[in-house]
Scaffold this motif. Structure first.
Motif, mmCIF file in Angstrom:
data_model
loop_
_atom_site.group_PDB
_atom_site.id
_atom_site.type_symbol
_atom_site.label_atom_id
_atom_site.label_comp_id
_atom_site.label_asym_id
_atom_site.label_seq_id
_atom_site.Cartn_x
_atom_site.Cartn_y
_atom_site.Cartn_z
ATOM 1 N N SER A 159 0.835 -1.199 0.000
ATOM 2 C CA SER A 159 0.000 0.000 0.000
ATOM 3 C C SER A 159 0.877 1.260 0.000
ATOM 4 N N VAL A 160 0.315 2.360 -0.487
ATOM 5 C CA VAL A 160 1.038 3.637 -0.478
ATOM 6 C C VAL A 160 0.679 4.385 0.802
ATOM 7 N N VAL A 161 1.692 4.662 1.596
ATOM 8 C CA VAL A 161 1.429 5.367 2.859
ATOM 9 C C VAL A 161 1.791 6.856 2.700
ATOM 10 N N ILE A 162 0.864 7.696 3.094
ATOM 11 C CA ILE A 162 1.146 9.143 3.103
ATOM 12 C C ILE A 162 1.145 9.585 4.564
ATOM 13 N N ARG A 181 -0.861 20.359 2.917
ATOM 14 C CA ARG A 181 -0.172 19.550 3.927
ATOM 15 C C ARG A 181 -1.220 18.744 4.691
ATOM 16 N N THR A 182 -0.993 17.434 4.770
ATOM 17 C CA THR A 182 -2.010 16.565 5.385
ATOM 18 C C THR A 182 -1.971 16.673 6.912
ATOM 19 N N LYS A 183 -3.148 16.547 7.518
ATOM 20 C CA LYS A 183 -3.197 16.591 8.988
ATOM 21 C C LYS A 183 -3.078 15.200 9.587
ATOM 22 N N LEU A 184 -3.529 14.173 8.832
ATOM 23 C CA LEU A 184 -3.537 12.811 9.373
ATOM 24 C C LEU A 184 -2.770 11.865 8.450
ATOM 25 N N ARG A 185 -2.336 10.777 9.029
ATOM 26 C CA ARG A 185 -1.688 9.742 8.221
ATOM 27 C C ARG A 185 -2.768 9.068 7.384
#
Lengths: 661, 148
Positions: free
Chosen positions: A286-289, A307-311
């Motif tokens: 899986s691709v993890v961000i 910019r992401t707030k959560l994984r």
């Protein structure tokens, strides 16, 4: 400072990068130092009258001890986590928000200090309930004060235990030795049903036990003197942290002038929800961000930076990213979108294993300050939720009053005012605390204004800005050990606040309940045993209650922190300065303060759609300010409507024999 | 309490209100048990309390007033680009918060070292208790209260 750590997870980020072994060394050195101090205090105490020494250091605090214990107790974990995040999010206006601290030392110490110390000596009082009880010769008043202090302090104690344990956990998390012990401990307690959910969190439990063990031991064994001396050490750690960080930050940003000019051009980010897609579903893994990833998209010459707030993660066989939000899986990833051109142009993207396509599902600009240059350098400052900005003028007045007088009304501060040894000490201490607060609070504003320029995009998790800045600047300066010292500052702040609470509760139980009501003739040896046991038991119970703390705890703490000041400020102030003040007056001051505080929170909570514990703030007035005003009006009214106090009492506390002419 | 202190000379040392030259010593004083007056130490502490409140009010009016008139403003893009600064701070922060903050630190020097007066009661009991007398005194005072 009376707000608590909302999220100590930020420390985790810093600890990840502190050299292995560094965190453990910080902790071990710290523990050894406080235990040594407790041993030293106990030796000093052996020749003195026990209760007065144990709870008040025999009224012999010198200048440094008195000044730093006062300052350190009033600075909690929030000073180093919550406050920096507010500065980062709102800019220069926070200097006005915290501005009341310029006069806090003079008011909190000077308003009642000399008189309280004098009156406590006249009545041979050791605790705050002692003072009011003797001043009005009313056991009822003593009992009421004791019950209210214990009521508020117990909540605080549990919350401080929890904060301390979480900070310690983040401090030790990257240590292999700690992991080994934690795994072994987890296997031992897995089937202990009494522990409930905590059985699945062995590292939290282990840290709670270690933290509690250290604090209970040094507080119970060393008493007030140990608490004060450790406060001195902790106070020095805190100010050293800030004073290292200030020049490093200004140097790193190229001068404060440059930083403020850049802030003047900044505009607040938008809060967005993103749909993140890949062209081809992942087949192998899986691709993890990770959270706080920078995602950049350019189309038709327009560059967008998010910019992401959560994984989030794009699982096998799927092309859409998903994340967990409030325990539910969603494809709409919460993030921020930068709006300031310079940051948009310069920001690099986080490297991912596949390129992603981003679609903005929802965009929520700040309610105040969106697309408005200059908002970070003017008042009322940007705010994502309030249409009148972060600090409208009525709130600015309210906070100025609140910081100043709620510090003056804290019983833990009042006990310290009863303990200084002479007026020379008192005078020097006010000056020292003035300088100390000037060195802590205004520099923190400067440092974290600069942080906006150095580290953009932390609106995703503003609570992490302190550790991130510490890490960034100490790396830039080539001094990685500094990160360890800065990590110790919030830990020191929590410890120095909670040891005072523990001793306050213990003194209330031993002195105000047991000795005063049940056994005034108790022998010195017995009172010694009872005191040690009580401090130990109170600490132990606090620890047990912190094993599975209620989710409401964080909300309750907001209710209790200013509650004590609202309840006691007017009562003690008038008791010291108004000879006409009588027993019905002081009781009505206490009950009106307490009652209005509870009523404002009850009303606010019932009006909240989700019944979150929030105060009702008519016209933006802080509940402390309103509660104190009500307490003042009611108590003055009741006093004037009832008879004057006995002349013997007025004469004892306000008079002296008149010489014949 | 007052009676106990008669022989200690404590009252005689206080000359906060009365001129020093005319203040009698303990041996010269002839007390009447029923007559009393406000303790000059209390009156002095009350005056100092009022000074603290005035200082608080002054600092609040300065800070809030200055910030209200100079800080609450909406800047145009040009104004934001050419913002005037002092020591790296927006001017309203400099005059409205930084300067009063530093001023109060200087005022603290005056307040602590030139204005606050010594308290004889506090200073004369400065020596730490070295015996069990504190408990004894407490017992005596509780017994007295019970009797009353």
């Amino acid at each position: 400072m009376f707000y608590e750590i909302a999220n100590v997870g930020g420390l985790l980020a810093m600890n990840d990068r502190v050299a292995s072994g560094g965190a453990l060394s910080v902790f071990v050195v710290y523990v050894l130092a406080v235990l040594f101090i407790a041993w030293l205090s106990n030796r000093t105490a052996s020749s003195r009258e026990f209760l007065s020494e144990y709870f008040l250091g025999s009224r012999s605090l010198g200048m440094w001890a008195f000044a730093l214990t006062f300052a350190a107790t009033s600075a909690s974990g929030g000073t180093f986590i919550g406050f920096p995040s507010i500065v980062y999010s709102s800019g220069w206006v926070v200097a006005l928000w915290i501005g009341g601290y310029m006069i806090v030392p003079i008011v909190a110490l000077g308003l009642m200090g000399k008189r309280l110390n004098h009156v406590a000596r006249l009545g041979e009082s050791i605790t705050l309930p002692d003072v009011v009880r003797d001043r009005f010769e009313s056991p009822l008043l003593g009992t009421v004060s004791t019950v209210l202090i214990v009521f508020f302090m117990v909540f605080n104690l549990i919350a401080q235990f929890k904060s301390g344990a979480v900070i310690l956990q983040t401090l030790l998390e990257s240590e292999p030795a700690f992991h080994a012990v934690s795994d072994w401990f987890g296997a031992q307690i897995r089937d202990v049903s009494l522990l409930g959910d905590a059985a699945g969190k062995p590292s939290y439990l282990l840290c709670l036990m270690m933290f509690a063990f250290v604090v209970i031991i040094y507080t119970a064994y060393g008493g007030f003197r140990a608490v004060v001396w450790t406060d001195v050490m902790q106070g020095l750690v805190m100010v050293a942290g800030v004073l290292f960080l200030l020049p490093l930050t200004i140097w790193a940003v190229g001068g404060l002038d440059k930083a403020t000019r850049e802030m003047a051009e900044m505009t607040p980010p938008h809060h967005v929800r993103l749909r993140i897609q890949v062209a081809q579903s992942p087949t192998e893994s899986s691709v993890v961000i990770p959270n706080n990833s920078w995602l950049i998209q350019e189309s038709n010459g327009v560059r967008q930076v998010f910019r992401t707030k959560l994984r989030c993660e794009i699982p096998l066989g799927s092309s859409l990213a998903q994340c967990l939000l409030a325990n539910e899986s969603t494809n709409e990833i919460p993030a921020i979108e930068l709006t300031y051109d310079k940051h948009i142009e310069s920001q690099a993207a986080t490297k991912l294993s596949q390129p992603v396509h981003i679609e903005v599902v929802d965009r929520v600009p700040y309610k105040f300050g969106a697309n408005q240059p200059g908002v970070y350098v003017t008042a009322p400052g940007p705010d994502p939720e309030k249409i009148d900005g972060f600090l409208p003028i009525n709130l600015a007045i309210s906070f100025f009053l609140m910081w100043t007088f709620s510090t003056a009304g804290q019983p833990s501060g009042m006990v310290r005012l009863m303990a200084f040894n002479n007026t020379q000490t008192f005078r020097r201490a006010i000056f020292t605390v003035s300088i100390y607060f000037s060195l802590i609070y205004f520099p923190i504003v400067v440092i974290f204004c600069c942080a906006r320029v150095l580290l953009p995009g932390w609106e995703t998790e503003p609570d992490r800005i302190m550790p991130e800045m510490a890490q960034a600047t100490s790396t830039l300066a080539g001094m990685p050990w500094l990160a360890g010292l800065l990590l110790a500052a919030p830990f020191a702040a929590v410890m120095s606040t909670m040891d005072s609470f523990l001793l306050m509760i213990s003194s209330s139980v031993v002195r105000d309940i047991y000795q005063r009501n049940f056994n005034p003739d108790v022998s010195e040896t017995n009172i010694k045993r009872i005191t040690y046991a009580t401090t130990f038991i109170v600490g132990f119970c606090g620890m047990i209650l912190a094993i599975n703390p209620s989710r409401l705890l964080q909300d309750i703490i907001i209710f209790t922190t200013t509650g004590l000041s609202t309840t006691f400020l007017v009562a003690v102030f008038l008791a010291l300065y108004w000879p006409r003040f009588n027993l019905p007056g002081v009781l009505s001051a206490i009950f009106a303060g307490f009652g209005s505080h509870v009523a404002l929170y009850l009303f606010g909570t019932l009006s909240h759609p989700a019944y979150k514990i929030t105060p009702f703030e008519p016209g933006g007035v802080h509940p402390f300010v309103l509660g104190t005003a009500i307490s003042l009006v009611v108590s003055v009214g009741v006093t004037l409507l009832t008879g004057p106090p006995p002349t013997s009492l007025v004469r004892k506390y306000f008079g002296r024999p008149k010489p014949h002419k | 309490m007052c009676g106990n202190r008669r022989g200690s000379g404590r009252w005689s040392l206080d000359a906060v209100i009365a001129p020093k030259t005319s203040h009698p010593t303990a041996h010269q004083m002839n007390f009447d048990d029923n007559a009393w007056e406000y303790d000059p130490e209390f009156l002095r502490a009350r005056a100092e309390m009022w000074s603290v409140l005035w200082l608080f009010l002054t600092s609040m009016i300065w800070t809030i007033g200055w910030s209200y008139f100079a800080g609450y403003q909406k800047l145009t893009e040009d104004e934001a680009k050419n913002i005037s600064l002092l020591w790296g701070m927006p001017t309203w922060v400099f005059w409205g918060i930084f300067v009063p903050w530093i001023t109060i630190d200087f005022v603290a020097i005056w307040f602590c070292f030139f204005y606050l007066q010594d308290s004889q009661t506090i200073d004369s009991e400065a020596a730490p208790v070295t015996s069990h007398s504190g408990t004894e005194r407490l017992k005596a005072s509780l017994a007295q209260q019970a009797k009353d």
